[in-house]
Design a protein around this motif. Structure first.
Motif, mmCIF file in Angstrom:
data_model
loop_
_atom_site.group_PDB
_atom_site.id
_atom_site.type_symbol
_atom_site.label_atom_id
_atom_site.label_comp_id
_atom_site.label_asym_id
_atom_site.label_seq_id
_atom_site.Cartn_x
_atom_site.Cartn_y
_atom_site.Cartn_z
ATOM 1 N N ARG A 1 -14.003 59.045 -18.646
ATOM 2 C CA ARG A 1 -15.623 57.950 -19.233
ATOM 3 C C ARG A 1 -14.843 57.071 -20.182
ATOM 4 N NH1 ARG A 1 -20.306 62.049 -19.254
ATOM 5 N NH2 ARG A 1 -19.945 62.747 -17.536
ATOM 6 N N VAL B 1 -11.784 63.534 -8.001
ATOM 7 C CA VAL B 1 -12.907 63.915 -7.943
ATOM 8 C C VAL B 1 -13.122 64.646 -9.506
ATOM 9 C CG1 VAL B 1 -15.289 63.864 -7.872
ATOM 10 C CG2 VAL B 1 -13.114 64.020 -6.015
ATOM 11 N N ARG C 1 -16.478 51.041 -18.679
ATOM 12 C CA ARG C 1 -17.622 50.187 -17.583
ATOM 13 C C ARG C 1 -17.510 50.931 -16.487
ATOM 14 N NH1 ARG C 1 -20.254 45.304 -15.380
ATOM 15 N NH2 ARG C 1 -17.963 44.634 -15.678
ATOM 16 N N GLU C 2 -16.496 50.422 -16.039
ATOM 17 C CA GLU C 2 -15.574 50.997 -14.667
ATOM 18 C C GLU C 2 -15.976 52.481 -14.606
ATOM 19 O OE1 GLU C 2 -12.707 49.188 -12.337
ATOM 20 O OE2 GLU C 2 -13.703 47.259 -12.999
ATOM 21 N N ALA D 1 -11.567 62.457 -12.378
ATOM 22 C CA ALA D 1 -12.743 60.778 -12.089
ATOM 23 C C ALA D 1 -14.074 61.093 -13.071
ATOM 24 C CB ALA D 1 -13.418 60.200 -10.733
ATOM 25 N N VAL E 1 -16.940 55.305 -16.325
ATOM 26 C CA VAL E 1 -18.262 55.298 -16.479
ATOM 27 C C VAL E 1 -19.307 55.010 -14.706
ATOM 28 C CG1 VAL E 1 -21.397 55.493 -17.289
ATOM 29 C CG2 VAL E 1 -18.963 54.982 -18.616
ATOM 30 N N TYR E 2 -19.225 54.111 -14.159
ATOM 31 C CA TYR E 2 -20.041 54.406 -12.606
ATOM 32 C C TYR E 2 -18.812 55.281 -12.470
ATOM 33 C CZ TYR E 2 -22.965 49.848 -14.258
ATOM 34 O OH TYR E 2 -24.180 49.626 -14.836
ATOM 35 N N ARG E 3 -17.609 54.764 -11.810
ATOM 36 C CA ARG E 3 -16.765 56.245 -11.490
ATOM 37 C C ARG E 3 -17.535 57.287 -11.443
ATOM 38 N NH1 ARG E 3 -12.181 55.005 -12.544
ATOM 39 N NH2 ARG E 3 -11.830 52.914 -10.872
ATOM 40 N N ALA E 4 -17.071 58.089 -13.060
ATOM 41 C CA ALA E 4 -17.643 59.532 -13.361
ATOM 42 C C ALA E 4 -19.409 59.748 -12.602
ATOM 43 C CB ALA E 4 -17.827 59.317 -14.701
ATOM 44 N N ALA E 5 -19.783 58.472 -12.574
ATOM 45 C CA ALA E 5 -21.181 58.792 -11.968
ATOM 46 C C ALA E 5 -21.202 59.511 -10.692
ATOM 47 C CB ALA E 5 -22.057 57.587 -12.355
ATOM 48 N N ALA E 6 -20.592 58.494 -9.531
ATOM 49 C CA ALA E 6 -20.522 59.041 -8.697
ATOM 50 C C ALA E 6 -19.894 60.473 -8.575
ATOM 51 C CB ALA E 6 -19.183 57.669 -7.856
ATOM 52 N N ALA E 7 -18.550 60.130 -8.873
ATOM 53 C CA ALA E 7 -17.827 61.672 -8.991
ATOM 54 C C ALA E 7 -18.528 62.730 -9.174
ATOM 55 C CB ALA E 7 -16.932 61.550 -10.183
ATOM 56 N N GLU E 8 -19.572 62.319 -10.244
ATOM 57 C CA GLU E 8 -20.783 63.456 -11.116
ATOM 58 C C GLU E 8 -21.462 63.540 -9.170
ATOM 59 O OE1 GLU E 8 -20.957 66.043 -12.680
ATOM 60 O OE2 GLU E 8 -20.932 64.863 -13.550
ATOM 61 N N ARG E 9 -22.149 62.767 -8.656
ATOM 62 C CA ARG E 9 -23.276 62.924 -7.302
ATOM 63 C C ARG E 9 -22.554 63.558 -6.603
ATOM 64 N NH1 ARG E 9 -27.835 63.628 -6.932
ATOM 65 N NH2 ARG E 9 -28.458 61.629 -8.615
#
Lengths: 407, 435
Positions: free
Chosen positions: B377, B370, B380-381, B373, B383-391
Motif C-alpha cells: 500500500r 496478486v 497512490r498507484e 500486490a 493502493v489502486y493496484r492493491a484494490a484491483a488485487a483484492e477484487r
C-alpha cells in the motif's frame, strides 16, 4: 497462435537424402520466364527511348547536336545540307581557333548567350569573325558588344511582323519575339513591339552584330513557327562558314586553379572502385545464408497479472476511489472476521463492534475506517488504506495466540 | 555457391598493383580490370575443384526423447560418395528451441570415407523438436569459394515435461506408508479396509484392540487396517485459453502437468488407477489403463506436445469424457483456473453432474504476484493496484465458494506449491476414505 516465418525454398522438404538446393540450371530454367521478361522490358525501354528522341537530355539549350525541343539540331542540319560548314565550339578558345582556321576570316559567329559566357572574351571573338549573331544577350554581353542597345523587357512571345527594310528580316516577314531592345545610336531594329522596342537589332559596323531576342527562332521546337526558319537560316547562312559557339564549363575553368580531380594521383579512382567491388563481394560473403530458415511454431503465453494491472489503471484513471476502497474494505472485513472467529455470515456492524471492543477504540472510529468514511481525494484513499492495514495488524497482534506482534 | 572472406581479401590485395602502376590512370584501370578478372577466374576454378556436397549421404542417430532441462547427443554420419574430398562446414537445421550449439561443425571427408559429427542438444521447450535438413558448405582447395547444398534429413526429438515436482514424491510416499496398517500409526475410518490381526505392541492405539479376538487368545490382539485400493483417479487438464497464462515464469498448463505427474506417481504407488485427459474443445491427449512406471512414461509422452490453445474450454463435454473412462465412483481432478464468476460459468454449470457420481477437486494456480500486490500500500498507484488485487482475490473466492457449494473441493497454490498441495489433498481423501 503460431508464429510462422517464411523461408526461401523450404517448401521442398523432400524425402531423406534428397538434395533440396536446386542445381544452377534448374534455377535458371525456373527463372527463364523472368529473364525473358526483363530482357523484353529493357528492349521496350530502349526502343521507346530512341523513338522519343531524348538522345541528349543534358545538352544545353540551342546545342547544334541536341534533338531536344530547345536544341538547335534542325537549323544546324539544314545549314549543313545547304553547304554551310557548321563548326561547333564549346569554349571561347575553341571558337576563336575555329574562326581563325577559316581562310579569309569570313566566318559567321553564332553566340548562344548563357551563364558560362565570359563577356571579357567577346572582343577577341568578335575580332576574329566576319559577322556576329548573338541570341538573347545578357546586360553585360550587350554592354560589351554594343553599348547603344539596351534591354527593354520581354514581349508576349507571339509572332511579330518584320516591318523593316533589311532583306533578311523582310524575307522572314514574321517571327517569334521574346526579349526586346531599345536603340540609341545608329543601330536599326526590326520586328517592333509597341513604341521603340524591337525583337531583332542590327548594329552596323566593320563587323556587324545582329542581336536576336528570342532563342525560339533557332530552337528545334519552334523553328517552324511564323518565319522563324527563314530568319534563322538567313542570319546564319550569310557565309559558307559558321562557328556555332555554345559557352560551356570550359570557359569557366579556363583560368581556374587545378581541381581536386587533376591533383589526385591516377591510382585513387581505380582503388576506390576496387574497394567498392570488394565491398560488394564482402556483402555476398556475409549475406549468403547457410541453408534455409527453420520454422518453429511457438505457443502463446500471456502474463497472468495483466487483468489486475489493467483494472488498477482503470480505477485510477476514472478516480473510482469508493469502488477501490470497497474492495479493500471487503477484504479487510473478511480477514478481521476470521481473526475474530466470527461467523462467515456476520455483518459488517458486528465485525466493527467486535473489533472496537478488542482494540479499545470507539465503535464510531472503527466503523468510519471499515464502512463510513468517504474518500474525497486520492490522499484520503491512501490514508484510509493505511488505517485499514493498521487496524488489521493490530487485531492480528492481539489475537495471535503466541502474543508476538504481527509483521 | 558462396564466396569466402579470402576472396574478399584477394580482391583487396589488388590495391597493391593498382597503386604501384598508378601514376598513369589508364594503366591503373587496366590493372584493376585484370585483377578483378583474375580473382573471378581463380574463384571459378576453386568452386569447380571443391568437392560436391551433393554427393554426401547422411544418416542420423538420435535418442527419440529427452526430459526438458537434460541434454542429449545428436549424431550425424556423413559418407562421401563423390570423387573429391569434401572439406567444409556442416549445419544441422534444428529448430531454435532444440538448443543446438550455435557454432558449426567443420569436417574433412576424403572420397569414400565417413565422418561422424556430434552435437549436444539442450532443448529449452517442451514438445517435438525437428531438424528437416542438413546444409553442407564445401570449400575449394584455394579457400576462395564454396559449393553449398541442403540435403533433406529428418531428425525428431521429443522433449518431455521435466517433472520437477518429483522431489516431493519421497515425503508423500512416506505419508502413504503411514496410512498403511503396516506401520504402528493407524488411521481408522470408514474408507479403510480391514487387513489382518496381529499382536499388540506398545505404541499401538488402544482403540484398535480387537477384544473379541483377544478373548479367543491369551494375548492382546489388534486389528490392522490398510487404505482402500483400486480406486479410480481421473485427471482432467484444461488446455484452453486460460491455461496459456504465465504465472511466476511458469505457464499454467505446465504447472498442471507437474501436479498431474506427482499425483499419478503417488496414486499408482497406492494401487489406484489413474486416467489422464487433456481437453479444450477436443481431446488433446488421453492416457488410460496404464499402471506403474508405464503410466508415467505414457503420461509424459502424451503431455510432450500439448500446448495451450486460444479457444474457450468446452466444459459441457467433460462429464461425457469422464463417463467414457469410468462409470463407477472416481476421484475426478479438474486442473483449470478459477478467476472470475463470469469466466467460470461453464465449469460451475457442469460441476453438479460430476459431483453427483464422483469426488471432485477443482485445482487452480494462484498468482503470488496478486497476493504481493494486495499487501503493498506504498503510494497512490500501489493502493489502486492493491484494490484491483483484492477484487481479483474476492472474485476467485466467490468462484471457490460456488465450487464448494456444488460439492467439489478446491485446491489452490502458487506454481511451486500446487503439485504437493494436490498430492496432500489426495492423501487426505485417502485417509478419510473418500476416494
Amino acid at each position: 497462435m503460431t508464429a510462422t516465418l517464411t523461408s526461401d525454398r523450404t517448401d521442398a522438404t523432400g524425402a531423406d537424402g534428397d538434395v533440396i538446393t536446386p542445381r544452377v540450371r534448374t534455377r535458371l530454367r525456373r527463372a527463364l520466364f523472368w529473364i525473358v521478361m526483363a530482357a523484353f522490358g529493357l528492349l521496350v525501354v530502349a526502343v521507346v527511348y530512341s523513338l522519343a528522341g531524348a538522345g541528349s537530355p543534358a545538352a544545353p539549350p540551342l546545342d547544334p547536336t541536341s534533338a531536344n525541343p530547345d536544341g538547335g539540331k534542325a537549323v544546324a542540319e539544314v545549314l549543313a545540307a545547304e553547304g554551310v560548314d557548321v563548326v561547333t565550339a564549346y569554349s571561347a578558345t575553341e571558337a576563336i581557333g575555329a574562326l581563325d582556321a577559316v581562310a579569309d576570316g569570313g566566318a559567321t559567329l553564332f553566340v548562344v548567350d548563357n551563364v558560362y559566357l565570359d563577356p571579357a572574351r567577346l572582343e577577341d571573338l568578335r575580332a576574329s569573325a566576319a559577322r556576329v549573331v548573338v541570341v538573347a544577350p545578357s546586360f553585360q554581353t550587350l554592354q560589351e558588344l554594343s553599348p547603344d542597345v539596351r534591354l527593354a523587357g520581354s514581349a508576349t512571345g507571339d509572332g511579330v511582323d518584320a516591318e523593316c527594310g533589311d532583306a533578311v528580316m523582310a524575307r522572314a516577314e514574321r517571327a517569334t519575339v521574346e526579349n526586346t531592345y531599345r536603340i540609341d545610336g545608329d543601330a536599326s531594329g526590326c520586328f517592333p513591339v509597341g513604341d521603340d522596342r524591337f525583337g531583332v537589332v542590327s548594329v552596323p559596323g566593320e563587323i556587324p552584330v545582329t542581336i536576336v531576342g528570342s532563342p525560339a527562332v533557332f530552337a528545334n521546337g519552334s523553328v517552324t513557327e511564323h518565319g522563324n526558319a527563314a530568319l534563322a537560316l538567313g542570319l546564319l547562312g550569310q557565309a559558307t562558314d559558321l562557328v556555332w559557339y555554345v559557352p560551356g564549363l570550359a570557359d569557366v575553368e579556363a583560368d581556374a586553379p587545378p581541381t581536386i580531380g587533376e591533383l589526385t594521383p591516377g591510382w585513387v579512382v581505380p582503388s576506390l572502385l576496387l574497394v567498392l567491388v570488394a565491398t560488394i563481394a564482402a556483402g555476398i560473403w556475409r549475406g549468403r545464408r547457410f541453408g534455409p530458415l527453420v520454422v518453429e511454431p511457438l505457443p502463446v503465453t500471456v502474463r497472468a497479472g495483466e487483468t489486475m494491472e489493467g483494472r488498477a489503471r482503470l480505477y485510477q484513471r476514472t478516480s473510482a476511489r469508493t469502488r477501490a476502497l470497497d474492495a479493500l474494505r471487503i477484504g479487510s472485513v473478511e480477514r478481521i472476521a476470521s481473526l475474530l472467529a466470527l461467523s462467515r455470515h456476520a455483518d459488517v456492524d458486528a465485525v466493527a463492534a467486535a473489533a472496537a471492543s478488542l482494540t479499545g477504540r470507539t465503535g464510531a472510529e472503527v466503523r468510519a475506517v471499515l464502512v463510513e468514511a468517504v474518500p474525497r481525494s486520492d490522499a484520503d484513499l491512501v490514508a484510509l488504506s493505511d488505517a485499514l492495514t493498521t487496524l488489521e495488524t493490530q487485531i492480528r497482534t492481539l489475537t495471535d495466540p503466541t502474543g508476538r506482534p504481527a509483521r | 555457391m558462396a564466396v569466402t572472406g579470402w576472396f574478399v581479401a584477394l580482391l583487396l590485395a589488388g590495391i597493391v598493383p593498382v597503386v604501384v602502376v598508378g601514376v598513369d590512370e589508364g594503366r591503373a584501370f587496366t590493372v584493376l580490370a585484370g585483377w578483378i578478372v583474375l580473382s573471378i577466374v581463380l574463384l571459378a576454378v576453386d568452386v569447380v575443384l571443391a568437392g560436391s556436397p551433393r554427393s554426401l549421404r547422411i544418416t542420423r542417430s538420435l535418442a527419440d526423447r529427452v526430459r526438458l532441462g537434460e541434454t542429449t547427443t545428436s549424431e550425424l554420419l556423413l559418407v562421401n560418395t563423390g570423387r573429391r574430398t569434401v572439406r567444409g562446414i556442416v549445419r544441422d537445421g534444428w529448430q531454435p528451441t532444440a538448443g543446438a550449439p550455435s557454432e558449426r561443425s567443420r569436417v574433412v571427408i576424403p572420397p569414400g570415407e565417413r565422418r561422424r559429427i556430434e552435437q549436444t542438444l539442450r532443448p529449452f521447450r517442451r514438445g517435438e523438436r525437428r531438424s528437416e535438413h542438413v546444409t553442407v558448405r564445401s570449400v575449394g582447395p584455394l579457400h576462395l569459394g564454396a559449393r553449398q547444398a541442403t540435403i533433406a534429413s529428418r531428425g525428431v526429438l521429443r522433449v518431455l515435461p521435466p517433472f520437477n515436482a518429483r522431489k516431493h514424491l519421497p515425503s508423500r510416499l512416506a505419508r502413504l506408508r503411514e496410512l498403511d496398517g503396516a506401520t504402528s500409526v493407524m488411521v481408522r475410518g470408514q474408507g479403510t479396509e480391514f487387513d489382518s490381526l496381529r499382536e499388540y505392541v506398545r505404541g499401538d492405539d488402544v482403540r484398535s484392540i480387537d477384544w473379541r479376538a483377544t478373548a479367543r487368545r491369551s494375548e492382546l490382539v489388534v486389528r490392522t487396517w490398510r487404505p482402500e485400493r483400486d480406486r479410480r483417479v481421473v485427471v482432467v487438464v484444461d488446455t484452453a485459453r486460460t491455461s496459456a497464462a504465465r504465472i511466476a515464469d511458469e505457464v499454467r498448463l505446465d504447472t498442471a502437468f507437474e501436479a498431474t505427474l506427482l499425483l499419478s506417481a503417488l496414486a499408482t504407488r497406492a494401487d489406484d488407477r489413474v486416467d489422464f485427459l487433456a481437453v479444450d474443445r477436443r481431446v488433446r491427449g488421453r492416457v488410460t489403463g496404464a499402471t506403474g512406471a508405464d503410466l508415467l512414461a505414457k503420461l509424459v509422452d502424451a503431455m510432450a506436445d500439448i500446448d495451450p490453445d486460444l479457444i474457450e474450454m468446452d466444459w459441457d463435454a467433460v462429464p461425457g469424457h469422464v463417463r467414457q473412462i469410468t462409470s463407477h465412483h472416481a476421484f475426478v481432478v479438474l486442473l483449470t483456473s478459477i478467476e472470475t464468476p463470469g469466466s467460470s460459468t461453464g465449469l460451475l454449470s457442469v460441476l453438479p453432474q460430476l459431483t453427483r457420481d464422483h469426488t471432485v477437486a477443482v485445482v487452480s494456480v494462484t498468482d503470488p504476484a496478486v497476493l504481493e500486490a494486495r499487501a503493498d500500500r506504498g503510494d497512490r498507484e500501489a493502493v489502486y493496484r492493491a484494490a484491483a488485487a483484492e477484487r481479483a482475490v474476492l472474485d476467485a473466492a466467490r468462484v471457490a465458494a460456488a465450487v464448494r457449494r456444488s460439492g467439489a473441493d478446491v485446491v489452490t497454490g502458487s506454481p511451486s506449491d500446487l503439485p504437493p498441495a494436490l498430492a496432500d489433498h489426495y492423501l487426505a481423501l485417502k485417509a478419510a476414505g473418500r476416494l
